[in-house]
Design an enzyme around this catalytic site. Structure first.
Site, short mmCIF file in Angstrom:
data_model
loop_
_atom_site.label_atom_id
_atom_site.label_comp_id
_atom_site.label_asym_id
_atom_site.label_seq_id
_atom_site.Cartn_x
_atom_site.Cartn_y
_atom_site.Cartn_z
CG ASP A 1 0.10 -0.36 2.36
OD1 ASP A 1 0.75 0.02 2.75
OD2 ASP A 1 -1.21 -1.22 3.26
CG ASP B 1 1.52 3.99 4.69
OD1 ASP B 1 0.35 3.72 4.19
OD2 ASP B 1 2.46 2.96 4.78
CG ASP C 1 8.17 1.59 12.60
OD1 ASP C 1 8.73 2.34 11.66
OD2 ASP C 1 7.42 0.90 12.34
P1 ATP Z 1 3.60 -2.75 5.21
O1 ATP Z 1 4.03 -2.88 3.92
O2 ATP Z 1 3.07 -3.98 6.05
O3 ATP Z 1 2.69 -1.28 4.28
P2 ATP Z 1 4.83 -0.21 6.25
O4 ATP Z 1 5.93 0.48 6.40
O5 ATP Z 1 3.95 0.56 4.98
O6 ATP Z 1 4.49 -1.75 5.99
P3 ATP Z 1 2.25 0.47 7.98
O7 ATP Z 1 1.61 0.14 9.09
O8 ATP Z 1 1.52 0.98 6.64
O9 ATP Z 1 3.81 0.11 7.40
O10 ATP Z 1 3.26 2.63 8.58
C1 ATP Z 1 3.50 3.07 7.10
C2 ATP Z 1 4.65 3.57 8.40
O11 ATP Z 1 3.86 4.65 9.29
C3 ATP Z 1 5.68 2.32 8.57
O12 ATP Z 1 6.51 2.75 7.16
C4 ATP Z 1 6.50 3.72 9.62
O13 ATP Z 1 7.52 5.18 9.34
C5 ATP Z 1 5.24 4.24 10.18
N1 ATP Z 1 5.13 3.59 11.48
C6 ATP Z 1 3.98 2.50 11.52
N2 ATP Z 1 3.45 2.10 12.50
C7 ATP Z 1 4.68 2.98 14.20
C8 ATP Z 1 4.78 2.88 15.14
N3 ATP Z 1 4.29 1.99 15.61
N4 ATP Z 1 5.66 3.64 15.58
C9 ATP Z 1 5.89 4.54 14.45
N5 ATP Z 1 6.32 4.42 13.57
C10 ATP Z 1 5.27 3.18 12.78
MG MG Z 2 2.20 0.80 3.88
#
Ligand code: ATP
Ligand code: MG
Length: 436
Positions: free
Chosen positions: A50, A52, A129
């Site tokens: 996805d 963001d 994170d």
């Molecule tokens: P995925 O491929 O699973 O979507 P993702 O890294 O995009 O991985 P998301 O849960 O969509 O994960 O979160 C988007 C972004 O928001 C992360 O890449 C990170 O920068 C930030 N983020 C998400 N969860 C946290 C958290 N618990 N603490 C700090 N930053 C977070």
């Molecule tokens: Mg994501």
């Protein structure tokens, strides 16, 4: 900052809808960046799950720009922009509370409850994170912005917590699960400093709301790297804080059959995902919790309860205990129970039963589960599994013969019927008396 010619992200690999959102924000005079997993995966040459988006526009301003958008306000306020089934998550840059008085928004043990203070791009980068999740693709000049050293870590295959790892895990224990998830999915190493505090802080997961853990469990096990993730969870001793009953049964028979069922189930799930086949949370939980259910059901049967009832009671017990740790929405747990209870029903094949079972919506999942058990359990289930495999592949005439030849799982009704139609089989009755 890395300028456009020096990184591999091309607009062609970004979802059209994400580009639309980025361009519209930019046209309205706001800053707009792709961030998080989308940028990370594109830089790794993987297909993002996805996209963001981060912006300096406030949520209400974002909402006003897109008719197809909705304000979401769970942990922090964000905007979801809907394009059919695709959803873009647009978040306003966030800052931190560390203006001397750091207590606002925190509970006593350091866990962050609210962090919805707006901030600058740079502040936003430092509160994410992991360094590899804190890379921003700027729609203004197509450059990649890197405040935390994420590009270097991406190249080295290193997962590194931004800031002090212990403190960041205490603030939000789910970050430990995320570390394991990304390490499993990307095949990255967790940096020693980021790895060191994990095992000791694992029990903090028990303070995380069960509903949030449910979401996280699905991401851990249904993203195509379930086996790797499971092994890491066990390695860091996090699994027991998520599935304490399962963990206890594994500890009793380490390396034995229960362990095998979980592993094979996850292997199976990973393979299905790789082939683009659907997977269900109900089956996942059936796999993860079967061992405690099986053991409990056996205790009840030893106390003279019939098999079906024993499975029903055991299912109820195990699920009600499990949801104190990780919630399982009713629509899934109901299916999980059916898969378990069907394990007893599948033995009862006489008369019209086999044909009726085959019609049930949960048949396929229950049959798949039986195959898994046949491969992993001590009890000899291979014959039963093979019977059902043949039955499904047969025409009506062959099915009737199969039913006549099926060993009995005994009920009074069926026994009467067999008398009326003496069969060529040498059915032994196992004495099971539970009517179904
Ligand atoms: P995925 O491929 O699973 O979507 P993702 O890294 O995009 O991985 P998301 O849960 O969509 O994960 O979160 C988007 C972004 O928001 C992360 O890449 C990170 O920068 C930030 N983020 C998400 N969860 C946290 C958290 N618990 N603490 C700090 N930053 C977070
Ligand atoms: Mg994501």
């Amino acid at each position: 900052m890395v300028a456009r010619p020096e990184h591999i992200i091309s607009r062609a690999s970004i979802s059209e809808n994400a580009l639309k959102v980025l361009y519209r924000l930019k046209a309205a005079g706001f800053e707009a960046f792709l961030v998080g997993g989308g940028v990370r995966d594109l830089l790794l040459g993987r297909e993002p799950k996805d996209f963001d988006i981060a912006t300096d526009a406030h949520p209400e301003e974002v909402r006003d720009l897109f008719r197809n958008s909705r304000l979401i306000g769970r942990r922090f306020k964000l905007v979801h922009v809907h394009f059919g089934r695709e959803i873009m998550e647009v978040a306003t840059f966030r800052g931190t509370h560390d203006d001397g008085d750091d207590t606002e928004g925190r509970v006593e043990d350091g866990m962050i409850l609210r962090d919805n203070v707006y901030g600058t791009l740079e502040q936003d980068a430092w509160r994410r994170d992991f360094t590899i999740n804190s890379l921003y693709y700027n729609i203004k000049d197509f450059s990649v912005v890197d405040y935390t050293g994420g590009l270097k870590d991406l190249e080295a295959g290193l997962l590194r917590v931004i800031g002090d790892a212990e403190q960041r895990y205490v603030e939000d224990p789910v970050r430990m699960l995320r570390a394991v998830r990304f390490a499993g999915k990307l095949g990255f190493r967790i940096h020693p400093d980021s790895e060191a505090p994990i095992t000791a802080l694992g029990e903090r997961l028990e303070a995380v709301p069960p509903a949030r853990l449910f979401d996280e469990i699905l991401k851990l096990f249904l993203s195509g790297s379930g086996v790797a993730t499971y092994e890491l969870l066990r390695h860091y001793d996090l699994f027991r804080h998520l599935f304490p009953m399962t963990d206890a049964s594994l500890a009793e028979e380490e390396g034995g059959f229960p362990h095998t069922l979980v592993l094979r189930g996850l292997e199976n799930t990973d393979a299905r995902i790789a082939e683009g086949k659907p997977v269900t949370p109900a089956f996942l939980f059936a796999v993860l919790l079967w061992e405690p259910v099986r053991v409990r059901a056996q205790q009840l049967m030893a106390e003279d309860m019939g098999e079906i009832q024993a499975l029903q009671v055991a299912s109820e017990d195990v699920i009600s205990q499990q949801i104190q740790h990780v919630s399982i929405p009713k629509r899934f747990s109901a299916q999980t129970r059916e898969i378990w209870v069907m394990q007893a029903r599948l033995k009862r094949r006489n008369g019209k039963r086999a044909a009726r079972l085959l019609e049930l919506s949960r048949f396929r999942a229950a049959y798949d589960f039986l195959l898994l058990r046949a491969e992993s359990e001590e009890a000899d289930l291979q014959e039963l599994a093979d019977w059902w495999t043949t039955y499904q592949e047969s025409d009506e005439g062959q099915r009737a013969a199969l039913v006549r030849g099926a060993p009995s799982a005994g009920s009074k009704k069926r026994r009467r019927r067999r008398k009326r139609r003496p069969a060529q089989s040498d059915n032994a009755d196992d004495g099971e008396q539970t009517p179904d």
